[in-house]
Design an enzyme around this catalytic site. Structure first.
Site, mmCIF file in Angstrom:
data_model
loop_
_atom_site.group_PDB
_atom_site.id
_atom_site.type_symbol
_atom_site.label_atom_id
_atom_site.label_comp_id
_atom_site.label_asym_id
_atom_site.label_seq_id
_atom_site.Cartn_x
_atom_site.Cartn_y
_atom_site.Cartn_z
ATOM 1 N N LYS A 127 0.511 -1.149 0.100
ATOM 2 C CA LYS A 127 0.415 0.030 0.142
ATOM 3 C C LYS A 127 1.281 1.689 0.074
ATOM 4 C CE LYS A 127 -3.404 2.156 2.925
ATOM 5 N NZ LYS A 127 -4.175 2.106 4.047
ATOM 6 N N GLU A 162 -4.560 -6.759 14.918
ATOM 7 C CA GLU A 162 -3.873 -4.952 14.466
ATOM 8 C C GLU A 162 -5.291 -3.975 14.548
ATOM 9 O OE1 GLU A 162 -0.693 -4.351 11.300
ATOM 10 O OE2 GLU A 162 -2.126 -4.494 10.309
ATOM 11 N N GLY A 218 -4.438 -1.976 4.369
ATOM 12 C CA GLY A 218 -4.003 -3.135 4.773
ATOM 13 C C GLY A 218 -4.878 -3.781 4.983
ATOM 14 N N ARG A 219 -5.315 -4.482 5.496
ATOM 15 C CA ARG A 219 -5.886 -5.399 6.049
ATOM 16 C C ARG A 219 -6.932 -6.123 6.152
ATOM 17 N NH1 ARG A 219 -4.994 -2.071 10.271
ATOM 18 N NH2 ARG A 219 -6.073 -1.121 12.023
ATOM 19 N N LYS A 271 9.219 -0.568 14.259
ATOM 20 C CA LYS A 271 10.142 -0.139 13.161
ATOM 21 C C LYS A 271 11.243 0.981 12.943
ATOM 22 C CE LYS A 271 6.029 -0.319 10.061
ATOM 23 N NZ LYS A 271 5.184 0.463 8.804
ATOM 24 N N GLU A 321 10.611 -4.794 4.578
ATOM 25 C CA GLU A 321 10.344 -6.116 3.776
ATOM 26 C C GLU A 321 10.533 -5.702 2.395
ATOM 27 O OE1 GLU A 321 8.688 -5.215 6.362
ATOM 28 O OE2 GLU A 321 8.972 -6.235 8.067
ATOM 29 N N HIS A 351 -4.777 -32.470 17.738
ATOM 30 C CA HIS A 351 -4.155 -32.942 18.777
ATOM 31 C C HIS A 351 -2.597 -32.508 19.019
ATOM 32 C CE1 HIS A 351 -5.858 -37.033 16.908
ATOM 33 N NE2 HIS A 351 -6.043 -36.354 15.978
#
Ligand code: F6P
Length: 546
Positions: A206, A352, A266-267, A511, A212, A383
């Protein structure tokens, strides 16, 4: 004012809780033949059974009162109308516009946003079809068969979850890959499998400033240019972003950029250009079906009254546990291997969005907000962590997501899977008393001593809440509905807690610190001051890497 001076409905709920917290769900079932009917909603291909929760009419009406008091209906309308409800960033919140199939306009600052959304959808359609049909090829004329999405957070989790969920719909000759982590392993492992001539890189960001994503994109760009030369970039790289300037700076032709806008968080962005890899993998028609499913849920959310509104009900039940039972955790368990990444996706969506502690009136909150969400695919998780959910000291309200039909109906697999899903919620709710355990052991010939030694270990307290969401099948439409349902649930909870679910300042501090530490690890700067532990860790690691 919401907070210390509790609202009327909140205080009433505290009271209701005092009288209700010992109530056993199995008694509620025994005493009300209509319980399932009352607490089940069917919407299109989705059935939501919330009867195995610690609720009754009194609780639900107190929760609806809270929703009314918080003006939830009005707040939903505000979001849909394009009001700038993301107040800290002064932005509208319009992921619903991305899948608005009604043909009606939606205005932000007096301007209809639908023409630009529809134009981008048309661009996505044309491009995804051109790739699938081999019309848009790599620079040597070969068909692009490996699509790599480079992105992180909302620019990764949505596309990753959705392409995995819809694996059955992929074109036979297309493979999807995802590079998100800055760990060099992430891009190395993907690149090792690829042929540059047949690879398309999608840089999804965005902001187009995320370290990253940009670092991974640079590494992939170099890999491509080393193999095919600089001229290959325009045929093998596209960008999905809101930031034209940064895309150009990075060296991607802005003709190859697919745009979205600041009113898309973004999400909440998998419905936008960020969904490009989904469209390429499953075809635009199927991508559109996903939008249609989400739109159907949007309409349900906007138009249903509180008492019949699935996202509102799920949100209120979550509030009931979070703020009155003080249970601040929650699990989502899809009984479908294709949905295995849904919990990771929902972690960002929920945590978030609602991991906040300052209210919309600029005050620190004095009540709990977003819970911790975790999960994984059933039956695998039975399990691993289900022991704790059944017998641990922590109560974990759980959502079971159960597609009735599998894309891979192999022998009795699906029946066994379904039986397990339904057995979990039944066991959680009923439990097993010590008396029941004793009777069972006695019937199988165990001695009194043996029974006394083991009956506590083998008993289950029960009364553990869950909601079961049955879908006919995981297809694009139903997936769209399901995801939109969770988006709106998160929205309602944020509104009840009076927080902004649409910013994420919490990710900023580390950050900034990471960029300071990076300069120290690289030996560019040694002057930053840290706590003793961090200073020592930097020194220790630098020493190993010498
Ligand atoms: O994790 C923080 C965050 O800003 C998320 O909200 C976002 O989805 C992610 O980083 C990636 O951001 P971008 O799409 O701008 O690269």
């Amino acid at each position: 004012m919401f907070g210390k001076a509790r609202t009327k409905a909140w205080k009433h709920l505290e009271n209701v809780y005092k009288h209700f917290n010992e109530v056993q769900m199995k008694d509620l079932f025994a005493n009300d033949a209509k319980r399932v009917e009352k607490y089940t909603i069917q919407f299109e291909n989705m059935l939501v059974d919330f009867s195995k929760n610690r609720i009754d009419e009194n609780v639900m009406s107190a929760l609806y009162e809270l929703a009314r008091e918080r003006g939830i209906k009005e707040q939903i309308s505000e979001m849909f109308s394009g009001k700038k409800i993301n107040t800290t960033e002064n932005r509208a919140v319009l992921h619903i516009a991305l899948r608005n199939r009604s043909g009606k306009p939606i205005y932000v600052d007096g301007r209809d946003v639908m023409p630009q959304i529809n134009a981008t959808l048309e661009k996505i359609k044309n491009f995804s079809e051109a790739v699938r049909l081999g019309i848009f090829t790599g620079c040597t004329g070969k068909k692009l068969t490996d699509i790599v999405n480079i992105g992180i957070g909302g620019s990764d989790l949505g596309p990753f979850m959705a392409t995995s969920a819809l694996r059955h719909y992929w074109a036979k000759d297309i493979r999807c890959h995802f590079i998100s982590n800055i760990d060099g392993t992430s891009c190395t492992e993907v690149l090792n499998k690829l042929n540059p001539e047949t690879t398309l890189f999608i840089v999804a960001s965005k902001t187009f400033t995320t370290i990253e994503t940009l670092t991974n994109a640079k590494t992939c760009r170099k890999w491509l240019v080393d193999a095919l030369g600089e001229y290959a970039v325009s045929k093998h790289f596209i960008a999905l972003s809101t930031n034209k300037e940064e895309v150009a700076k990075f060296g991607i032709n802005t003709d190859n950029m697919f745009e979205f806008w600041d009113f898309v968080g973004g999400r909440y962005s998998m419905w936008s250009a960020i969904g490009m890899i989904i469209a390429i993998a499953i075809g635009y028609k199927n991508f559109e079906r996903m939008l249609e499913g989400a739109h159907a849920m949007d309409n349900h959310f906007l138009n249903s009254d509180l008492e019949h509104n699935i996202p509102v009900i799920l949100a209120l039940i979550g509030i009931w546990y979070n703020n009155f039972y003080n249970i601040h955790r929650y699990a989502v368990i899809p009984y479908d291997q294709y949905l295995q990444y849904l919990p990771s996706y929902l972690q960002q969506l929920d945590m978030e969005s609602n991991g906040k502690s300052v209210s919309l009136d600029n005050k620190y909150v004095d009540y709990a907000t977003g819970p911790v969400l975790f999960g994984g695919a059933g039956t695998n998780v039975q399990h691993s962590f289900f022991q704790l959910i059944h017998q641990g000291t922590e109560i974990v309200p759980t959502d079971f997501i159960v597609p009735a039909i599998s894309h891979n109906e192999v022998g009795a697999h699906q029946q066994i899977l379904l039986a397990n899903a339904l057995a979990q919620s039944e066991a959680l709710m009923y439990g097993k008393t010590e008396e029941e355990v004793s009777e069972e052991m006695e019937a199988s010939g165990k001695s009194k001593a043996e029974i006394n030694r083991l009956k506590k270990y083998k008993s289950f307290s029960g009364n553990r809440p869950s909601t079961t969401i049955v879908l006919r099948k995981i297809d694009p439409y139903n997936l769209g509905m399901l995801i939109a349902m969770y988006e709106h649930k998160v929205f309602v909870q944020g509104k009840i807690w009076n927080i902004n679910s649409f910013d994420q300042f919490g990710v900023e501090l580390s950050k900034k610190l990471a960029s300071n530490i990076l300069s120290e690890l690289q030996g560019v700067n040694t002057s930053n001051s840290h706590d003793g532990s961090t200073t020592n860790l930097i020194k220790y690691i630098k020493n190993i890497r010498k």
